[in-house]
Design a protein around this motif. Structure first.
Motif, PDB file in Angstrom:
ATOM      1  N   THR A 395       0.831  -1.210   0.000  1.00  0.00           N
ATOM      2  CA  THR A 395       0.000   0.000   0.000  1.00  0.00           C
ATOM      3  C   THR A 395       0.861   1.253   0.000  1.00  0.00           C
ATOM      4  OG1 THR A 395      -1.695  -1.191   1.255  1.00  0.00           O
ATOM      5  CG2 THR A 395      -1.851   1.202   1.216  1.00  0.00           C
ATOM      6  N   PHE A 396       1.879   1.283   0.841  1.00  0.00           N
ATOM      7  CA  PHE A 396       2.779   2.427   0.846  1.00  0.00           C
ATOM      8  C   PHE A 396       3.492   2.560  -0.511  1.00  0.00           C
ATOM      9  CE2 PHE A 396       3.620   2.593   5.736  1.00  0.00           C
ATOM     10  CZ  PHE A 396       2.278   2.905   5.929  1.00  0.00           C
ATOM     11  N   GLY A 397       3.773   1.437  -1.160  1.00  0.00           N
ATOM     12  CA  GLY A 397       4.408   1.461  -2.470  1.00  0.00           C
ATOM     13  C   GLY A 397       3.532   2.103  -3.526  1.00  0.00           C
ATOM     14  N   VAL A 398       2.202   1.881  -3.428  1.00  0.00           N
ATOM     15  CA  VAL A 398       1.266   2.535  -4.348  1.00  0.00           C
ATOM     16  C   VAL A 398       1.373   4.051  -4.208  1.00  0.00           C
ATOM     17  CG1 VAL A 398      -1.169   2.883  -4.916  1.00  0.00           C
ATOM     18  CG2 VAL A 398      -0.324   0.586  -4.378  1.00  0.00           C
ATOM     19  N   MET A 399       1.423   4.530  -2.946  1.00  0.00           N
ATOM     20  CA  MET A 399       1.553   5.973  -2.699  1.00  0.00           C
ATOM     21  C   MET A 399       2.876   6.499  -3.275  1.00  0.00           C
ATOM     22  SD  MET A 399       0.328   6.137   1.269  1.00  0.00           S
ATOM     23  CE  MET A 399      -1.020   5.105   1.861  1.00  0.00           C
ATOM     24  N   ALA A 400       3.960   5.747  -3.066  1.00  0.00           N
ATOM     25  CA  ALA A 400       5.268   6.164  -3.570  1.00  0.00           C
ATOM     26  C   ALA A 400       5.271   6.251  -5.085  1.00  0.00           C
ATOM     27  CB  ALA A 400       6.351   5.190  -3.094  1.00  0.00           C
ATOM     28  N   ASN A 401       4.630   5.297  -5.756  1.00  0.00           N
ATOM     29  CA  ASN A 401       4.582   5.302  -7.218  1.00  0.00           C
ATOM     30  C   ASN A 401       3.741   6.454  -7.749  1.00  0.00           C
ATOM     31  OD1 ASN A 401       6.239   3.029  -7.499  1.00  0.00           O
ATOM     32  ND2 ASN A 401       4.517   1.621  -7.286  1.00  0.00           N
ATOM     33  N   ILE A 402       2.627   6.765  -7.070  1.00  0.00           N
ATOM     34  CA  ILE A 402       1.811   7.917  -7.471  1.00  0.00           C
ATOM     35  C   ILE A 402       2.635   9.199  -7.345  1.00  0.00           C
ATOM     36  CG2 ILE A 402      -0.203   9.320  -6.865  1.00  0.00           C
ATOM     37  CD1 ILE A 402      -1.617   6.732  -6.025  1.00  0.00           C
ATOM     38  N   ALA A 403       3.349   9.340  -6.209  1.00  0.00           N
ATOM     39  CA  ALA A 403       4.180  10.527  -5.990  1.00  0.00           C
ATOM     40  C   ALA A 403       5.302  10.611  -7.026  1.00  0.00           C
ATOM     41  CB  ALA A 403       4.768  10.494  -4.581  1.00  0.00           C
ATOM     42  N   LEU A 404       5.897   9.458  -7.383  1.00  0.00           N
ATOM     43  CA  LEU A 404       6.982   9.440  -8.366  1.00  0.00           C
ATOM     44  C   LEU A 404       6.469   9.849  -9.749  1.00  0.00           C
ATOM     45  CD1 LEU A 404       9.936   8.795  -8.976  1.00  0.00           C
ATOM     46  CD2 LEU A 404       9.276   6.417  -9.362  1.00  0.00           C
ATOM     47  N   ALA A 405       5.278   9.345 -10.137  1.00  0.00           N
ATOM     48  CA  ALA A 405       4.704   9.714 -11.433  1.00  0.00           C
ATOM     49  C   ALA A 405       4.399  11.213 -11.478  1.00  0.00           C
ATOM     50  CB  ALA A 405       3.424   8.906 -11.680  1.00  0.00           C
ATOM     51  N   ALA A 406       3.829  11.744 -10.391  1.00  0.00           N
ATOM     52  CA  ALA A 406       3.552  13.184 -10.334  1.00  0.00           C
ATOM     53  C   ALA A 406       4.849  13.986 -10.395  1.00  0.00           C
ATOM     54  CB  ALA A 406       2.785  13.510  -9.056  1.00  0.00           C
ATOM     55  N   ASN A 407       5.881  13.470  -9.752  1.00  0.00           N
ATOM     56  CA  ASN A 407       7.185  14.141  -9.741  1.00  0.00           C
ATOM     57  C   ASN A 407       7.743  14.277 -11.152  1.00  0.00           C
ATOM     58  OD1 ASN A 407       9.584  15.245  -8.925  1.00  0.00           O
ATOM     59  ND2 ASN A 407      10.251  13.517  -7.713  1.00  0.00           N
ATOM     60  N   ILE A 408       7.739  13.177 -11.906  1.00  0.00           N
ATOM     61  CA  ILE A 408       8.272  13.196 -13.264  1.00  0.00           C
ATOM     62  C   ILE A 408       7.448  14.123 -14.158  1.00  0.00           C
ATOM     63  CG2 ILE A 408       8.668  11.780 -15.319  1.00  0.00           C
ATOM     64  CD1 ILE A 408       9.315   9.454 -13.442  1.00  0.00           C
ATOM     65  N   ALA A 409       6.108  14.089 -13.992  1.00  0.00           N
ATOM     66  CA  ALA A 409       5.240  14.971 -14.778  1.00  0.00           C
ATOM     67  C   ALA A 409       5.552  16.438 -14.497  1.00  0.00           C
ATOM     68  CB  ALA A 409       3.773  14.676 -14.476  1.00  0.00           C
ATOM     69  N   MET A 410       5.788  16.775 -13.237  1.00  0.00           N
ATOM     70  CA  MET A 410       6.085  18.161 -12.882  1.00  0.00           C
ATOM     71  C   MET A 410       7.461  18.590 -13.395  1.00  0.00           C
ATOM     72  SD  MET A 410       4.493  18.103  -9.017  1.00  0.00           S
ATOM     73  CE  MET A 410       4.902  19.784  -8.603  1.00  0.00           C
ATOM     74  N   ILE A 411       8.428  17.678 -13.430  1.00  0.00           N
ATOM     75  CA  ILE A 411       9.743  17.989 -14.011  1.00  0.00           C
ATOM     76  C   ILE A 411       9.596  18.307 -15.497  1.00  0.00           C
ATOM     77  CG2 ILE A 411      12.005  17.042 -14.609  1.00  0.00           C
ATOM     78  CD1 ILE A 411      11.888  15.416 -12.031  1.00  0.00           C
ATOM     79  N   LEU A 412       8.859  17.456 -16.226  1.00  0.00           N
ATOM     80  CA  LEU A 412       8.640  17.691 -17.658  1.00  0.00           C
ATOM     81  C   LEU A 412       7.896  18.999 -17.886  1.00  0.00           C
ATOM     82  CD1 LEU A 412       7.674  14.086 -18.875  1.00  0.00           C
ATOM     83  CD2 LEU A 412       9.860  15.269 -19.164  1.00  0.00           C
ATOM     84  N   ALA A 413       6.923  19.306 -17.013  1.00  0.00           N
ATOM     85  CA  ALA A 413       6.172  20.557 -17.146  1.00  0.00           C
ATOM     86  C   ALA A 413       7.092  21.760 -16.978  1.00  0.00           C
ATOM     87  CB  ALA A 413       5.042  20.590 -16.120  1.00  0.00           C
ATOM     88  N   ALA A 414       7.946  21.704 -15.968  1.00  0.00           N
ATOM     89  CA  ALA A 414       8.867  22.820 -15.729  1.00  0.00           C
ATOM     90  C   ALA A 414       9.855  22.985 -16.878  1.00  0.00           C
ATOM     91  CB  ALA A 414       9.619  22.589 -14.415  1.00  0.00           C
ATOM     92  N   LEU A 415      10.399  21.869 -17.381  1.00  0.00           N
ATOM     93  CA  LEU A 415      11.326  21.935 -18.520  1.00  0.00           C
ATOM     94  C   LEU A 415      10.628  22.497 -19.755  1.00  0.00           C
ATOM     95  CD1 LEU A 415      13.218  18.528 -18.139  1.00  0.00           C
ATOM     96  CD2 LEU A 415      14.092  20.794 -17.616  1.00  0.00           C
ATOM     97  N   SER A 416       9.346  22.147 -19.940  1.00  0.00           N
ATOM     98  CA  SER A 416       8.581  22.658 -21.082  1.00  0.00           C
ATOM     99  C   SER A 416       8.367  24.161 -20.958  1.00  0.00           C
ATOM    100  CB  SER A 416       7.229  21.950 -21.180  1.00  0.00           C
ATOM    101  OG  SER A 416       7.386  20.555 -21.349  1.00  0.00           O
ATOM    102  N   LEU A 417       8.057  24.631 -19.758  1.00  0.00           N
ATOM    103  CA  LEU A 417       7.754  26.053 -19.555  1.00  0.00           C
ATOM    104  C   LEU A 417       8.986  26.938 -19.739  1.00  0.00           C
ATOM    105  CD1 LEU A 417       5.295  25.949 -16.511  1.00  0.00           C
ATOM    106  CD2 LEU A 417       4.752  26.539 -18.869  1.00  0.00           C
TER     107      LEU A 417
END
Length: 850
Positions: A395-417
């Motif tokens: 269960t904690f791993g599910v939370m970690a994976n959600i946070a990791l996916a959001a993290n990568i998306a936000m990195i790509l968003a910042a690089l795009s901007l």
């Protein structure tokens, strides 16, 4: 308990949703994006030259410009030398490569020859290795005539020096266009290859590179009307120049420059406060400011001209002395024109004109086949990390994976901007960020598990776990952020690209760890109301092990020092197998007879010839390819032998269009800036850790990090793997990982030093390492899984890059235990220097007391 306000919940998910929304265009092609509504974002991450290709321009340095400038310089030197010697002369002139002057008094000829002797002295060109060249030859003719001839060797030396200088100016100009990471490489004796990724306006690039950008300030000659000077003859000390805005407008300008652009330290596009028109503001250094102030004081009421490349930009009247060392250049500028002029002035002037002789598009430097393999490997590695976290944390791993996916998306968003360019070093920054993001979640979960194991109710364990993990994660990420920021400001090229990606990743990692993960944890607790840690958390395999790491510290520390010394000796004597980026080599253009060049096949076949590093990329059309071979040891014969092997391997399917010698793409300036950047970053980290911990911790972190760098360099020496531009990124990643790992272990040691003052230091260090061992193994394991997938499935082009990073993770894990710990003992860290901060008091654990 675990309460999160509604507005904070809204802020967290709005931020994540915005990041995903802005990053979404990266999942579509440009053609697909055109079909979306106008309100849909279109900004995408700019891929670097190694990932998408770009514009290829070949520039030729105009040799005649060098000859002309050198001729004018020697004429001026002859005039000065003879005047200072008090020798009268006539007929001083220079044509072609020859200057002649007639000495009026024949008896003064020997004295004149002696006065001009310094112009014929050999110039040292070999640095520490010796070597010299004679630039000017002097001979005496009849009738008191002296002739000075510019030698071909001297001109070749000047052209070579000018080409090196031009490469640095070109690099600065391209860098000013944004955070692109261009390839700038010397070809032959007088040419420069410039490849810029994904450039949307190649004409603007050509315009920037074509201009010499020699700026100077001159007084306007008012001794006679300009039209009279044109119709008759201008004074000897003046010349007629024309306006850059209107070529029909002439000016009579004094040849002597009051001040040159060499004294400029900054130039920025701005707007005139009175007219709101675009202008360029400039600022001189102290010497330039002094000369500019003196010139304007002496010429109040007179016009002076600002001249760029022999064209008058503007000719204002000096109304009052300009004493501040700054001013502005006005003209009929557009906003882009003002920006471009500021770029040119900041980057500096070219020593000679660069002419575009070839312009094409090129494919990705890594090759499309390697990129496809890399994408596949990244997907496999990502899935492996996800499964890894689920297997150990459920269960904690599910939370970690959600946070990791959001993290990568936000990195790509910042690089795009921000329009940053993503290259292989940038991807290394993302890999390091993923490792640090997983590490942050592992730290939190292990802290929660530890607090629950000590008897706290689960809700308290979660709150206290987050609180205690916060300081550790901030320290670990802040030290890495200090390194990234310093590398950005002092580095260039791939170093700066790595720093940008890593800096963004650190910010997004801290955000997701302490907002998103906490929200997910609080939501899960309120939903399920559990009484204990989920059964799916299976990370207790190091609990109560009490491994005595420091018992073997002398052996391990001694062995590490021995290997480090051997690595340095090997680096100094044997050296590394430097690739094309550092040594240069040969460039070969081939064209397939059947219409399609198979880059993967070319690379594979040539790699079997044992010629060292081989690069292949598309060039212009699908049938053409550009092959780069690293320079061969053994001189010209070895180079010819290598080219013969290549011809024998490929000539059945390919026509050879040209073969040229190219220089290194990594300049001495880039190497110097990277070295200075790393040194400054380590110094900044030392200061931070010194203030946050103690000086012993600061030295321990730096020694452990330097050990990892030296060990990695030794690995390159031992294995003979090519050391290229991406290897720099690998070493930077190792530094980041090593620092993060060491600071996490140190943070636990500091906490225990506050709690157990009477515990022997060796026992306390062992206790701290054992307490963080599960986290160390899990973080290293997840990072190795991601890198292992890249190594096994990413293809041979990035194999050396990922191999170095894999070795670095293992070395960094070793040093955080067996180097960082013993250093504290060696420097006699005193536990009594730490204050009692923990409410639990001085309760010594049973296993340590035993």
């Amino acid at each position: 308990m675990l309460y999160i306000s509604r507005w904070k919940t809204l802020f967290i998910w709005l931020t994540v949703a915005l990041g995903v929304f802005v990053a979404l265009p990266n999942a579509f092609t440009d053609e697909e994006l055109e079909a979306f509504p106008s309100w849909f974002p279109t900004s995408k991450v700019t891929l670097g030259l190694d990932l998408q290709g770009g514009s290829h321009i070949m520039l030729r340095l105009e040799r005649q410009d060098i000859v002309k400038e050198r001729l004018e310089t020697i004429v001026g030197d002859v005039r000065t030398q003879l005047r200072e010697a008090g020798i009268r002369y006539t007929g001083l002139s220079g044509v072609g490569q020859q200057i002649q002057v007639r000495i009026t008094d024949a008896d003064k000829v020997p004295e004149a020859i002696e006065a001009l002797r310094s112009l014929t002295d050999p110039v040292s060109v070999g640095g520490l290795t010796g070597g010299s060249v004679t630039e000017v030859a002097l001979e005496q003719a009849e009738g008191g005539m002296l002739r000075l001839t510019l030698t071909n060797d001297g001109i070749d030396y000047r052209v070579s020096s000018a080409l090196t200088q031009s490469m640095e100016v070109v690099r600065r100009r391209v860098d000013e266009l944004g955070t692109t990471e261009p390839l700038i490489q010397r070809q032959g004796d007088d040419r420069i290859i410039v490849q810029v990724p994904g450039l949307t306006d190649p004409q603007r690039l050509k315009a920037l590179l074509n201009q010499t950008a020699k700026l100077s300030f001159h007084m306007v000659d008012t001794s006679m009307p300009v039209m009279e000077a044109i119709n008759t003859r201008p004074p000897a000390q003046s010349e007629v120049l024309y306006s850059a805005d209107d070529p029909a407008v002439p000016y009579l300008i004094e040849r002597r420059a009051l001040i040159s652009g060499e004294n400029l330290v900054d130039a920025q596009a701005a707007f005139d406060q009175r007219t709101n028109e675009p202008v360029v503001s400039f600022r001189f250094d102290s010497r330039g400011a002094q000369r500019f102030a003196q010139a304007t004081q002496e010429n109040v009421g007179n016009p002076f001209a600002i001249v760029l490349d022999q064209q008058v930009i503007s000719a204002p009247v000096i109304r009052e002395p300009i004493l501040g060392g700054s001013g502005q250049i006005s003209g009929s500028f557009s906003v882009e024109g003002a920006n471009d002029l500021a770029v040119l002035l900041r980057a500096g002037a070219l020593p000679a004109t660069l002419t575009v002789v070839e312009e094409r598009t090129v494919g990705p430097g890594l090759g499309q086949d390697s990129i496809n393999a890399g994408v596949t490997a990244s997907i496999i590695g990502g899935i492996a990390v996800v499964v890894f976290m689920l297997a150990f944390y459920g269960t904690f791993g599910v939370m970690a994976n959600i946070a990791l996916a959001a993290n990568i998306a936000m990195i790509l968003a910042a690089l795009s901007l921000i329009g940053s360019t993503l290259t292989l070093p940038g991807i290394a920054g993302i890999v390091l960020t993923m490792g640090m993001a997983v590490d942050s979640n592992v730290l939190i979960y292990e802290r929660i598990r530890e607090e629950a194991r000590n008897g706290r109710p689960l809700v308290q364990a979660i709150e206290v776990g987050f609180k205690k993990a916060f300081a550790t994660i901030v320290d670990a990420n802040l030290t890495t952020l200090i390194a990234a920021v310093v590398l950005f400001f002092l580095g260039s090229g791939p170093v700066r690209g790595f720093a940008v990606t890593l800096s963004i990743g650190i910010v997004t990692t801290v955000f997701t760890a302490f907002t998103l993960t906490f929200w997910l944890m609080a939501f899960w607790y309120r939903w399920k109301r559990p009484k204990q840690i989920p059964k799916s958390v299976r990370t207790g395999f190091f609990d109560n092990r009490n491994i005595r790491f420091m018992a073997a510290r002398k052996f391990n520390f001694g062995l590490a020092m021995l290997i480090s010394v051997a690595s340095l000796v090997g680096f100094a004597t044997v050296g590394m197998n430097l690739g094309i980026d550092f040594k240069g080599g040969s460039i070969i253009e081939v064209q397939a007879r059947d219409g399609t060049a198979d880059l993967s096949d070319i690379r594979e076949r040539l790699s079997q010839l044992n010629l060292g590093e081989v690069q292949a990329q598309g060039f212009g059309d699908d049938a053409s390819a550009l092959i780069r071979l690293q320079a061969q040891d053994g001189g010209e014969n070895a180079e010819q032998s290598a080219l013969t092997k290549v011809r024998g391997e490929l000539e059945a399917e390919y026509d050879f269009r040209r073969v040229e010698v190219v220089g290194p793409s990594v300049s001495s300036d880039l190497t110097y800036s990277a070295t200075v950047g790393v040194a400054a970053a380590l110094f900044g980290i030392l200061i931070y850790i010194w203030f946050r911990f103690e000086w012993q911790f600061a030295l321990g972190a730096i020694i452990a990090t330097l050990h990892d760098v030296v060990f990695t360099l030794g690995l390159f020496v031992l294995t003979g793997i090519e050391f290229n531009l991406t290897s720099i990124a690998a070493i930077l990643t190792i530094i980041g990982y090593s620092l993060n790992d060491t600071v996490v272990v140190y943070d636990r040691m500091r906490e225990n030093l506050r709690r157990y003052k009477k515990m022997p230091l060796e026992v306390l260090i062992d206790e701290s390492i054992n307490q963080t061992l599960s986290r160390t193994v899990l973080t290293a394991g997840s990072t190795i899984l991601a890198l292992g997938a890249l190594y096994l499935f990413g293809g041979e082009v990035i194999a050396s890059f990922t191999f170095a990073m894999l070795a670095g993770v293992l070395i960094g894990t070793f040093s955080s235990i067996y180097i960082a710990g013993p250093v504290l003992i060696a420097f006699k860290l005193r536990p009594e220097s730490f204050q009692q901060d923990d409410s639990e008091g001085e309760k010594m654990p049973a296993k340590a007391g035993a």
